[in-house]
Structures are given as C-alpha cells and as structure tokens.
Design a protein around this motif. Structure first.
Motif, PDB file in Angstrom:
ATOM      1  N   SER A 210     -13.874  31.869 -27.947  1.00  0.00           N
ATOM      2  CA  SER A 210     -14.826  30.776 -27.933  1.00  0.00           C
ATOM      3  C   SER A 210     -14.077  29.450 -27.889  1.00  0.00           C
ATOM      4  N   PRO A 211     -14.782  28.375 -27.552  1.00  0.00           N
ATOM      5  CA  PRO A 211     -14.115  27.084 -27.532  1.00  0.00           C
ATOM      6  C   PRO A 211     -13.499  26.759 -28.891  1.00  0.00           C
ATOM      7  N   ARG A 212     -14.218  27.119 -29.937  1.00  0.00           N
ATOM      8  CA  ARG A 212     -13.688  26.823 -31.263  1.00  0.00           C
ATOM      9  C   ARG A 212     -12.434  27.647 -31.512  1.00  0.00           C
TER      10      ARG A 212
ATOM     11  N   ASP B   3     -14.551  34.150 -20.697  1.00  0.00           N
ATOM     12  CA  ASP B   3     -15.011  33.116 -21.610  1.00  0.00           C
ATOM     13  C   ASP B   3     -15.267  31.796 -20.871  1.00  0.00           C
ATOM     14  N   PHE B   4     -14.350  31.438 -19.978  1.00  0.00           N
ATOM     15  CA  PHE B   4     -14.542  30.187 -19.220  1.00  0.00           C
ATOM     16  C   PHE B   4     -15.729  30.313 -18.274  1.00  0.00           C
ATOM     17  N   ASP B   5     -15.888  31.493 -17.706  1.00  0.00           N
ATOM     18  CA  ASP B   5     -17.071  31.718 -16.854  1.00  0.00           C
ATOM     19  C   ASP B   5     -18.348  31.509 -17.661  1.00  0.00           C
ATOM     20  N   ASP B   6     -18.373  32.130 -18.843  1.00  0.00           N
ATOM     21  CA  ASP B   6     -19.576  32.055 -19.684  1.00  0.00           C
ATOM     22  C   ASP B   6     -19.917  30.611 -20.043  1.00  0.00           C
ATOM     23  N   ARG B   7     -18.892  29.808 -20.172  1.00  0.00           N
ATOM     24  CA  ARG B   7     -19.136  28.421 -20.580  1.00  0.00           C
ATOM     25  C   ARG B   7     -19.316  27.491 -19.382  1.00  0.00           C
TER      26      ARG B   7
ATOM     27  N   LYS C 146     -17.243  27.020 -16.974  1.00  0.00           N
ATOM     28  CA  LYS C 146     -16.016  26.279 -16.669  1.00  0.00           C
ATOM     29  C   LYS C 146     -15.082  27.102 -15.784  1.00  0.00           C
TER      30      LYS C 146
END
Lengths: 261, 334
Positions: A19-21, A179-183, A185
C-alpha cells in the motif's frame, strides 16, 4: 522488459499488497522470525510460515533439482511438491539451528537428504494428502530454467542463492506493479520498467519525460516512488523467508547493501 | 512470471538502494563507490547546474549509529577547509529519511593507481608531502582521520592531492559514536565499543589494532602515513605492525638511510617514538628533499660529510676540476 507481455498470468492476489502507506514506511515492521513462527506451537501460524517458505523457495528448489540432481521435469515436479509437504508433516524446519548455518543452506541440506532417500526407495511418493501451500507453476519455472546459463562445475550455494533472489525480485515486482495499477498509477510503473528494467545507457530522464509527457521532476519523483516501493517490498518478502532476524539483516546487507534494524 | 536475467537483477539490486532525492535540487545519475557506511553517487545540482558527489548512508531511516556517523563526517569536512580536503556543500536527509551530504565531485586517480605510473623518488616525495599537509591541518584542528591508506588518497591530473573518506574520523574534543560495521571497505569490524577494531590492516598502528580507542590520537595517522610512505617507496603493501621497517627498507636498493629512518620513526610500534603529528613528519620530508639533517636520523661525522657531498656535489666537482686543471697546468709549465 515488459512485465505484462512476459507475465500474462500474474494477476493473482496471493501476496502481501504494497500500500502507499507501506511503501512509505521507513522499514519493514518487526515481526516474529520464520523460525519463531514455525516453532510457535500455534497450528495456523506454523502453517502460514510453511506457506511463506514454500512461496519463497519452491522455484529455487525446483531449479536446483533439475540442475544439481539432474531430475527430469516430472521427477523435479514430484520431488518439489513431496519435499515441501514432507517438510511440513515431519517438521523438517523445526530442527533448524541458526548458529550452525543459514536457513537456505539448511533447507538445501534437508532437500539433498530427502532426494537421496527418495531415490534409494526407488520410488516417488506423493505425500501430503493434497496439502498445498501455494500454486506451483512448474511450466513457468521450466521456462526460466531454459534461460539460465549454469556454470560447470556448478557452485550449488551460489546457484541456489541466485535463484532465490531472482524469485524474490520477480514476486516483488509483481506485487509492486499490481499495487500501482490498483492505485491508478500504472504510468509510474511503466517509467520504472523503461528506465530500470530495460537499462539503456542512452536513455535519460529528459527522454523519458518527453516520451511520457511529463516534466523531468515528475520523472524523478515517480521513479523514486517505485524504487522505494520495490525496496520496501523486497525487504518485506526477504524477511518473510529468512530464518532469523540476524539472517535477514545479513541478507539485506549482502543483497542490497542496506543496513536494516 | 517473468524471467529476470542477471543484468536486470544487478540493476534492481542497485536501484533498491538508490537514494530518493525526489523534490530536491539533486538528480542522482550514477553510483561511484560503495563502502560499508555509505555509497557515493554522481549527481547533478539542478539549481547551480553542476556535477556534485553525494554520499548517502547505506541504511533505511532510523539507524541512529549510521546517521550519527554520517553527520559527524559532514561536520568534520565542514570544519576542515583545506585544498587537500574535498569541500562539502550541503548536508541533510533524503525524503525517505537517509542521511546524506553533498561534496565537490573529485576526478583523478587513487594513489594505488598513481603508483603504477611513476617510481621517481623526488616526485613521489612531493606527492607524499601534499598528503601530509591536509592531515597536519586536520591534526591542528583536533581531528584524526584513522583510516588513511592509498585507496583513500586521490591524485588529480595536475598533481593535486585530496585526502578522502573521513567517515571514521575522530574529533578529539568531543565524544561521538564510533563507526559501525563496514561490510565492504576498510574497517575490520564493528567499532562501536572500546576493544573493537577499526581501520585497515597494515595501515593501522598496534594500539588501533588492539582496539584501544582511547589511545588513538594524531600519532595513529602518523603511523598510517608512514605505512603509505613505505608503500610508495617499495611498491609493496604495508608490513604488519610488528615488522622491522628499517630492515625491510634496507633490503631495497636506492632508499637513502635518512629516508628509511623517517619511515621507521613514523611506523614505530610505540606511539611515543613516532612523530607527534603529520606536520612534523612532513617537515622531515621537506628537510630530506632539501638535503638538510632530519630529526629521525642522528648523523655521524661521516654521514654528515656524505650528505654535504651529495648536496654540494656540483660545487665540489667544479672545485676538483679547477684544482686538477691547476695541477696539470703547473706540471706542464714545470
């Protein structure tokens, strides 16, 4: 290297999301080592630990069997599955003594003994009663094996370690990309693919900025974000399959040149 | 998934430790050197549009010992403004929390590489003098380098000399953390406590090798400078601390006694017997090059005559020639 074209299968979610966090976290959170989890006495925790080990080591094990033991494809597949299941059933890894060797060396020793015994018994017994920790994509591993140049004579320790790192990085890249796809990005990851996975001495940040319609500063920031996510994810995955915290720190230093606490 | 070939693995290992300078004036372009404590990168300063070198700690944020050590190194460099010490421009933390400092990008060869190109004694001693100068400057300001060795000396295209890597330097007037494990460079082991060892074998004096941190002062650097001089004179690695330096040098041809004595005094096993600081060592080298008596070597009358004969060789030869000519003329006339 375009991960999408090479890896059409890997949209599975059997991994820890980044996650970003998480990716901004200073370092992976302290947690019980794999040895402590295996010896926890809590069946669920123990099973989860064995699952993490299977996830992290099945490919190096398979390749090792193919190269070192010259097992054919079918035998290597059977032995990989049988070894992981037997290790769980017979508590192989509970006997690991960190002061004597690294976990991956211990694992390899267990594997060698296991293969010797199996071959002596002149039969391959599938064990585990359908026990399965992770999906083992043997075709995938076989495809990778065809691209590896194995030195002769083989340095088994180096080979096993290198394959462990290869798999660790590949899994981490999948997680980071997903993860980047999901966000939303994906473009950031594509920048990373272009610049870091297909290194070209000619390509500059300015070239990338033009290609992606960004400013150079944005390129710098995006690359930094993906690299950070990759580093944190890889460290997290490494910690997951390290025998002890000491071993984790030593591996982090050796593999990445990073001091972690 | 995905087969990652070995070059890509190498690249990923490199970028995993790549410092995050997003949102700052610096753009990192290349790794230059890696040590146990930090990695040096080539970078561009976008504001001043110039190339710089940035040393970044090999850690994620939160490693207090490494961070403190990096800050100490930056402070040491800031304190030591000298042409023989790389100037520091900036220091801080990356957005992902790692300590760094920015310095001038130095281009040149290490002393190890330089020694492959010349064996001219006078030239070598000139370089050695210039190595001593910044160290003497640091000593005057209460700072001991503690890891002097040929790899940490840079020689520029015009003979300029820079003493690099002050990462384990000790400021004598303030307590500070000792260096931590150096996995890839010079340090022998973790040096966080008295009794542990830091430095590089061959270039550290016995007291440093024994881990007597409190006993380390300017004379430790003098020992290292002596070991560097030994390497420059012989082309060999520095000998073990217990070796008879004078005897080892005596077996080599072409190394004058007085120079052997200077090297042996600098490398004396007992710190009391060494030069008290790099300045005094440099002064003896200057005297040697000028043909003057040196502190390290008490001359006999014969030595003095031999030295003067060397210094005034041309004048002596001219006088002799004149006298011979007079004798010949007298004989012919007689």
């Amino acid at each position: 290297m375009n991960l999408r074209t090479i890896d059409p299968i890997s949209r599975s979610r059997n991994h820890t999301p980044v996650s970003p966090r998480d990716s901004a976290a200073p370092f992976p959170p302290t947690r019980l080592s794999i040895l402590e989890r295996i010896r926890s006495g809590v069946p669920e925790v123990r099973r989860e630990a064995y699952g993490a080990l299977a996830q992290g080591y099945w490919k190096p094990i398979y390749k090792y069997l193919r190269i070192k033991w010259k097992a054919d494809v079918a035998e290597a597949e059977d032995l990989t599955q049988a070894f992981l299941a037997t290790a769980y059933e017979k508590a192989f890894f509970e006997r690991f003594e960190p002061e004597k060797a690294r976990f991956r060396t211990f694992l390899r020793t267990c594997l060698d003994r296991f293969v010797m015994n199996e071959r002596k018994a002149a039969g391959r017994l599938k064990r585990g009663g359908g026990l399965k920790f992770v999906a083992l994509e043997f075709e995938d591993a076989e495809g990778e094996l065809r691209q590896i140049q194995v030195e002769d004579p083989i340095d088994v320790e180096t080979f096993f370690r290198q394959e462990m790192i290869r798999d660790l990085f590949a899994r981490t890249l999948r997680q980071v990309r997903d993860d980047f796809d999901d966000r939303g990005k994906s473009a950031q990851f594509q920048l990373f693919e272009r610049y870091d996975l297909e290194p070209s001495t000619e390509l500059t940040y300015a070239d990338l900025a033009e290609e992606f319609g960004l400013t150079v500063t944005q390129v710098t920031n995006h690359l930094a974000a993906v690299r950070r996510a990759f580093r944190d994810g890889a460290l997290r995955n490494l910690q997951e399959i390290s025998g002890t915290e000491t071993e984790y720190r030593a591996d982090a230093r050796e593999i990445f040149g990073i001091e972690v606490r | 998934m995905t087969y990652l070939p070995d070059p890509t693995l190498r690249r990923l290992r490199e970028v995993a430790n790549w410092p995050d300078f997003s949102g700052t004036r610096y753009t990192v372009t290349e790794e230059i050197a890696r040590g146990g404590m930090g990695t040096v990168y080539r970078a561009t300063d976008g504001v001043l549009d110039r190339e710089v070198a940035i040393k970044v700690s090999n850690t994620q944020s939160g490693h207090k010992e490494l961070d403190d050590r990096m800050r100490t190194e930056a402070r040491v460099l800031a304190r030591l403004e000298h042409p023989g010490i790389v100037p520091i421009h900036d220091a801080g933390r990356t957005p992902d929390g790692r300590a760094y400092y920015v310095m001038k990008r130095v281009q040149g060869r290490t002393l190890v590489e330089y020694l492959q190109t010349t064996d001219d004694l006078n030239e070598l001693l000139g370089i050695f003098e210039r190595i001593c100068e910044p160290v003497a400057f640091a000593h005057d300001r209460g700072c001991v380098h503690r890891d002097l060795k040929p790899e940490n000396i840079m020689v520029g295209a015009f003979g300029e000399v820079l003493v690099m890597d002050w990462g384990v330097a000790k400021l004598l007037d303030e307590p500070h953390p000792e260096p931590v494990d150096d996995g890839g460079g010079g340090l022998e082991t973790d040096g966080t406590r008295p009794g542990t060892v830091m430095g590089t074998r061959g270039y550290m004096p016995p007291e440093q090798a024994r881990g007597q941190i409190d006993a380390i002062d300017q004379r430790a650097d003098v020992y290292a400078l002596g070991a560097i001089l030994f390497t420059m004179l012989t082309g060999s690695s520095a000998p073990p601390a217990a070796a008879d330096v004078s005897d080892l040098l005596g077996r080599r041809r072409g190394i004058p006694k007085r120079l052997r004595a200077i090297c042996a005094r600098a490398m004396a096993p007992d710190a009391e017997d060494r030069y008290p600081g790099a300045g005094r060592l440099a002064a003896d080298i200057v005297r040697f090059r000028a043909g003057e008596p040196v502190d390290a070597y008490p001359e006999t009358l014969l030595d003095r005559a031999a030295r003067l004969a060397t210094v005034y060789r041309t004048a002596i030869l001219l006088v002799l020639a004149y006298l011979i000519m007079r004798v010949v003329v007298a004989l012919l006339a007689g």
